[in-house]
Design a protein around this motif. Structure first.
Motif, PDB file in Angstrom:
ATOM      1  N   TRP A  83       0.824  -1.209   0.000  1.00  0.00           N
ATOM      2  CA  TRP A  83       0.000   0.000   0.000  1.00  0.00           C
ATOM      3  C   TRP A  83       0.858   1.259   0.000  1.00  0.00           C
ATOM      4  CZ3 TRP A  83      -4.554   1.243  -1.504  1.00  0.00           C
ATOM      5  CH2 TRP A  83      -5.174   2.408  -1.066  1.00  0.00           C
ATOM      6  N   GLN A 204     -11.969  -1.448   1.248  1.00  0.00           N
ATOM      7  CA  GLN A 204     -12.247  -1.721   2.659  1.00  0.00           C
ATOM      8  C   GLN A 204     -13.127  -2.961   2.802  1.00  0.00           C
ATOM      9  OE1 GLN A 204     -12.537   1.312   1.194  1.00  0.00           O
ATOM     10  NE2 GLN A 204     -10.646   2.145   2.068  1.00  0.00           N
ATOM     11  N   GLU A 207     -10.876  -5.890   2.586  1.00  0.00           N
ATOM     12  CA  GLU A 207     -10.146  -6.056   3.854  1.00  0.00           C
ATOM     13  C   GLU A 207     -11.055  -6.639   4.929  1.00  0.00           C
ATOM     14  OE1 GLU A 207      -6.842  -5.517   4.566  1.00  0.00           O
ATOM     15  OE2 GLU A 207      -6.722  -5.389   2.379  1.00  0.00           O
ATOM     16  N   VAL A 211     -10.241  -9.839   7.374  1.00  0.00           N
ATOM     17  CA  VAL A 211      -9.627  -9.256   8.566  1.00  0.00           C
ATOM     18  C   VAL A 211      -9.345 -10.300   9.638  1.00  0.00           C
ATOM     19  CG1 VAL A 211     -11.809  -8.679   9.726  1.00  0.00           C
ATOM     20  CG2 VAL A 211      -9.777  -7.268  10.121  1.00  0.00           C
ATOM     21  N   ARG A 231     -16.703  -3.174  10.927  1.00  0.00           N
ATOM     22  CA  ARG A 231     -16.909  -1.756  10.635  1.00  0.00           C
ATOM     23  C   ARG A 231     -16.095  -0.865  11.570  1.00  0.00           C
ATOM     24  NH1 ARG A 231     -21.349  -0.745   7.324  1.00  0.00           N
ATOM     25  NH2 ARG A 231     -22.783  -2.498   6.983  1.00  0.00           N
ATOM     26  N   GLU A 232     -15.814  -1.337  12.758  1.00  0.00           N
ATOM     27  CA  GLU A 232     -15.114  -0.525  13.766  1.00  0.00           C
ATOM     28  C   GLU A 232     -13.595  -0.598  13.625  1.00  0.00           C
ATOM     29  OE1 GLU A 232     -17.077   1.306  15.576  1.00  0.00           O
ATOM     30  OE2 GLU A 232     -18.836   0.298  14.688  1.00  0.00           O
ATOM     31  N   LEU A 233     -13.103  -1.464  12.758  1.00  0.00           N
ATOM     32  CA  LEU A 233     -11.661  -1.668  12.636  1.00  0.00           C
ATOM     33  C   LEU A 233     -11.049  -0.748  11.576  1.00  0.00           C
ATOM     34  CD1 LEU A 233     -11.597  -5.579  12.709  1.00  0.00           C
ATOM     35  CD2 LEU A 233     -11.249  -4.010  14.628  1.00  0.00           C
ATOM     36  N   ASP A 234      -9.728  -0.615  11.653  1.00  0.00           N
ATOM     37  CA  ASP A 234      -8.996   0.112  10.619  1.00  0.00           C
ATOM     38  C   ASP A 234      -8.842  -0.814   9.415  1.00  0.00           C
ATOM     39  OD1 ASP A 234      -7.398   1.651   9.055  1.00  0.00           O
ATOM     40  OD2 ASP A 234      -5.585   1.449  10.286  1.00  0.00           O
ATOM     41  N   LEU A 235      -9.544  -0.486   8.331  1.00  0.00           N
ATOM     42  CA  LEU A 235      -9.570  -1.352   7.150  1.00  0.00           C
ATOM     43  C   LEU A 235      -8.718  -0.795   6.007  1.00  0.00           C
ATOM     44  CD1 LEU A 235     -13.372  -2.276   7.162  1.00  0.00           C
ATOM     45  CD2 LEU A 235     -11.452  -3.643   8.014  1.00  0.00           C
ATOM     46  N   THR A 236      -7.704  -0.031   6.368  1.00  0.00           N
ATOM     47  CA  THR A 236      -6.784   0.453   5.347  1.00  0.00           C
ATOM     48  C   THR A 236      -6.050  -0.742   4.733  1.00  0.00           C
ATOM     49  OG1 THR A 236      -6.452   2.517   6.555  1.00  0.00           O
ATOM     50  CG2 THR A 236      -4.818   1.955   4.874  1.00  0.00           C
ATOM     51  N   THR A 238      -3.372  -3.250   3.186  1.00  0.00           N
ATOM     52  CA  THR A 238      -1.926  -3.435   3.330  1.00  0.00           C
ATOM     53  C   THR A 238      -1.272  -3.693   1.975  1.00  0.00           C
ATOM     54  OG1 THR A 238      -2.249  -5.798   3.750  1.00  0.00           O
ATOM     55  CG2 THR A 238      -2.172  -4.338   5.668  1.00  0.00           C
TER      56      THR A 238
END
Length: 420
Positions: A83, A204, A207, A211, A231-236, A238
């Motif tokens: 990324w 996202q 991801e 996840v 939905r609450e996680l960082d889905l940037t 990699t």
């Protein structure tokens, strides 16, 4: 001029044989021109699968392989792009826009592609045509999906239909992401490209599907992450599979390509879509040329049929030729008469063949455009088609010389005293 009238009257006396010969030539001409027109339009459609994209970037491999999986959704990448590498390249001063692509999942044999909103804004196909929606809108929610026209038609999906993605690109998968179903938010209009058979989701969303995956399998028990928890996680992301680049100036294409190929962060490859498409088409041109050769053989068969008909009638026409000689016709008159008959048959066959071609285009054009994305215009014959027609006329002229030369050699006495 009188020889032409005489040739037409002679053909009229043998109208059944002449009409059958014309019909055979017409059908063969129709087949040849149909193959040539489909071939040229298929090449144009193939070359316009992607338009307006200056560079495609992926892991270092072969140019054709990169084109196949990034544009045609065939095969898989040898490696992914980090990324941070995507961010570094997409922020180069020469880059106007960048579209990330992430592949790896599927749904009932159709490939799933993760991307972002820039895909619907900047992706072009055909002659710089943008994507448009037949129904719905681009994905907005994490679990929204935009499907191609062929998927909607074959599977009967509509806006709001729920679908479950599967891991891997095969038609059958034993591992599904059933805990995170997607919903169709939009259906793209028909493009005649691989877009029609692609399911588009957000990066996202890709991801979120993976996840909680470990070593290629979903986690069980406490390690499992539900759809709402994701939905609450960082889905940037990699990593991504490839990226499409549009540049501010076309003149910068080679400079940016060299920068990417020499990128120090990881081994990458940048290709120009047009060059790679031509390379791929050259690999497929063997079948294209073989089809054209078969059509040419059909035309030759029709002309040989014309030759056989004329040769077969010579014995019956010996007295006719002798009478013509007896009233002052020169040997070259006899020769010219048979050549004109053959040319008249060939010309009539070509004109009828053209008529059948345009009738066929009128009937088949909507189907070809809808099913295969081939637009077949009602246009005058192209220079390539005119060359083919001229070749047919020349071939008929050469073949006509065989019976004409034989008639030329017939003697007056031989014609008046036919042996039984």
């Amino acid at each position: 001029m009188y020889l032409l009238r005489l040739a037409l009257q002679s053909l009229n006396n043998r109208r059944i044989t002449a009409l059958l010969t014309v019909l055979v030539i017409a059908l063969s001409v129709t087949l040849l021109l149909s193959v040539e027109r489909v071939r040229s339009e298929a090449r144009a459609s193939f070359a316009s699968t992607i338009s307006g994209t200056d560079l495609i970037v992926g892991a270092r491999s072969g140019s054709v392989q990169l084109l196949l999986y990034s544009v045609f959704r065939i095969g898989n990448a040898t490696n992914n792009i980090r990324w941070d590498s995507y961010n570094n390249i997409s922020t180069l001063p020469q880059v106007k826009w960048a579209i990330p692509i992430s592949l790896g999942d599927s749904h009932r044999g159709f490939r799933v592609m993760g991307t972002d909103q820039s895909y619907f804004t900047h992706f072009r196909f055909g002659r710089d045509k943008p994507l448009s929606f037949a129904q719905g809108k681009p994905f907005a929610d994490l679990y929204d999906a935009v499907i191609g026209a062929d998927i909607a038609r074959e599977l009967g999906y509509q806006v709001g239909t729920e679908l479950v993605l599967a891991h891997g690109a095969g038609a059958v998968s034993f591992v599904e992401h059933a805990d995170k179903p997607f919903r169709v938010s939009g259906i793209l209009a028909k493009t005649g490209t691989p877009v029609d058979r692609t399911i588009h989701v957000s990066l996202q969303g890709i991801e979120a599907l993976h996840v909680d995956w470990q070593q290629g399998m979903p986690a069980r028990g406490a390690g499992h992450v539900s759809a709402e928890q994701a939905r609450e996680l960082d889905l940037t992301p990699t990593a991504i599979t490839a990226m499409l680049l549009g540049l501010n100036r076309r003149i910068d294409t080679f400079a940016v390509q060299r920068q990417v190929n020499q990128f120090s962060g990881e081994p990458l490859l940048a290709i120009m879509p047009g060059v790679a498409l031509q390379e791929l088409w050259s690999l497929l041109s063997v079948a294209e040329k073989a089809l054209l050769l078969v059509s040419a053989c059909v035309v030759l068969t029709g002309l040989v049929g014309m030759l056989s008909a004329i040769l077969g009638s010579l014995n019956e026409r010996r007295r006719e030729m002798a009478i013509l000689r007896s009233v002052g016709a020169k040997p070259w008159h006899i020769f010219s008469l048979l050549v004109l008959e053959a040319m008249a048959l060939a010309a009539a066959g070509i004109l009828l063949g053209l008529g059948l071609l345009y009738i066929g285009l009128g009937l088949a054009r909507p189907i070809l455009e809808q099913e295969y994305g081939l637009f077949m215009p009602f246009a005058w014959p192209s220079p390539a088609e005119l060359k083919l027609l001229a070749t047919i006329l020349l071939a008929s002229l050469l073949l006509a010389c065989i019976p004409a030369w034989r008639a030329y050699r017939l003697a007056l006495v031989d014609g008046l005293s036919i042996k039984t």
